[in-house]
Write an enzyme that holds these catalytic residues in place. Structure first.
Site, PDB file in Angstrom:
ATOM      1  CB  ALA A 251      -0.988  -0.153   1.167  1.00  0.00           C
ATOM      2  CG  ASP A 252       1.971   3.475  -3.099  1.00  0.00           C
ATOM      3  OD1 ASP A 252       3.170   3.856  -3.239  1.00  0.00           O
ATOM      4  OD2 ASP A 252       1.785   2.270  -3.658  1.00  0.00           O
ATOM      5  NE  ARG A 253      -1.637   9.240   1.252  1.00  0.00           N
ATOM      6  CZ  ARG A 253      -1.384  10.710   1.415  1.00  0.00           C
ATOM      7  NH1 ARG A 253      -2.323  11.485   1.980  1.00  0.00           N
ATOM      8  NH2 ARG A 253      -0.482  11.245   0.845  1.00  0.00           N
TER       9      ARG A 253
END
EC number: 5.3.1.23
Length: 362
Positions: A251-253
């Site tokens: 996940a990036d965010r």
């Protein structure tokens, strides 16, 4: 032995140029913030944890030889350049969280009359360097927690005879090349292997930047894990016939409600996994979880240049004149996520905000 994407000692920073992999392994020297911004923006370094670490260390190597006349000027240098680094790739939240924490530290040290300007500089350097060791420790914990969750799910749903080593699918690159070491989603795969519980891992190509084909496949071959590369368009067929026990991605965010921004193509894999009854896990450290945004609708999605779609290297593969839409990320709704694997445990999206708030004593 895991690959080393970041080489650091005080005053010196090098990163493995991921644009050249898997053909060439070449390290680039990062001499300061401008170099840091460029290698992040050009995706010579990528992966949300690695972006934050390289960004902060690029400032550390820049200020290391400098002398500051007072704490105010040092604080202004730290704040201005960290905020600049955040702009290199806005979707990944890790850089923003790390920048905010270091700016808060700088503000506190500036106000403390017992701290000299040299003390302040040394404490800033120590804080950035600690990010490397913490990231590896967090990743190992994520690996252990994720492997446990997958194996427990298999044990609950399979007969005793069928509860042997598992097959998993991963998307994009979430290993040593995307972190300080070991990896998040790929850390889960590694831990399954260490337990003798990994039958096979499938990795997607991850068009248009091919991080799966170039980077994840490179790591899997390097570590001699049983692995197969599949095209992005093959995932539905794969889940239908290959008895995959779980999908695990990075996940990036992650928003407060569990909506997850990750590499483009993640959303469609989650939809297909739901259809086939395959658990879909997101592996992310707490630094990737942004409680300040209520849902994925508020996540800024970076749009990349057309050329990444129209060319492979210098060779054009798309018809000249065609319009392109090239978002680097998509958002997977929390309703499709089985669990979010962190260094502190595996949480259901519906419980994420309460659990993280409790951990952080907010």
């Amino acid at each position: 032995m895991s690959l080393q994407s970041i080489k650091y000692q005080r005053g010196s920073l090098e990163i493995l140029d991921q644009l050249l992999l898997p053909v060439v392994s070449k390290y680039l020297t990062v001499r300061g913030v401008e170099d840091g911004w460029k290698v992040i923006n050009k995706m010579q370094v990528r992966g949300a944890p690695a972006i934050a670490i390289v960004g902060c260390l690029s400032l550390a190597v820049e200020i290391y030889p400098e002398e500051f006349g007072n704490k105010k000027s040092l604080r202004q240098e730290i704040e201005g350049k960290l905020n600049y680094l955040v702009s290199a790739r806005p979707t990944a939240v890790n850089m923003k969280i790390s920048a905010d924490e270091l700016i808060t530290l700088a503000n506190e040290l500036t106000k403390d009359d017992n701290v000299t300007v040299e003390d302040m500089k040394q404490r800033f350097l120590n804080a950035t360097e600690a990010m490397l060791e913490k990231d590896i420790a967090d990743n190992r914990a994520i690996g252990a927690n994720g492997a446990k969750a997958i194996l427990e799910h298999v044990a609950e749903t399979a007969s005793a005879a069928a509860a042997g080593p598992v097959r998993v699918l991963t998307h994009c690159n979430t290993g040593s090349l995307a972190t300080a070491g070991y990896g998040t989603a790929l850390g889960v795969v590694r831990h399954l292997s260490e337990l003798g519980k990994l039958e096979h891992v499938y990795c997607t190509e991850t068009r248009p930047y091919n991080q799966g084909a170039r980077l994840t496949a490179y790591e899997l071959v390097h570590e001699k894990l049983p692995a197969t590369l599949v095209l992005d368009s093959m995932v539905a067929a794969l889940l239908r016939v290959k008895n995959v026990a779980a999908v695990v991605v990075g996940a990036d965010r992650v928003a407060a409600n569990g909506d997850t921004a990750n590499k483009i193509g993640t959303y469609q894999i989650a939809v297909v996994a739901k259809h086939h009854g395959v658990p879909f896990y997101v592996a992310a450290p707490l630094t990737s979880i942004d409680l300040q945004i209520p849902s994925g609708d508020h996540i800024i999605i970076e749009v990349r240049p057309d050329r990444e779609m129209t060319h492979v290297g210098e060779h054009r593969i798309a018809a000249p004149g065609i319009n392109c839409w090239n978002p680097a990320f998509d958002v997977t709704p929390a309703s499709l996520v089985t669990g979010i694997i962190t260094e502190h445990g595996v949480f259901k999206p519906s419980a994420l905000k309460a659990e993280i708030t409790k951990l952080l004593n907010l």
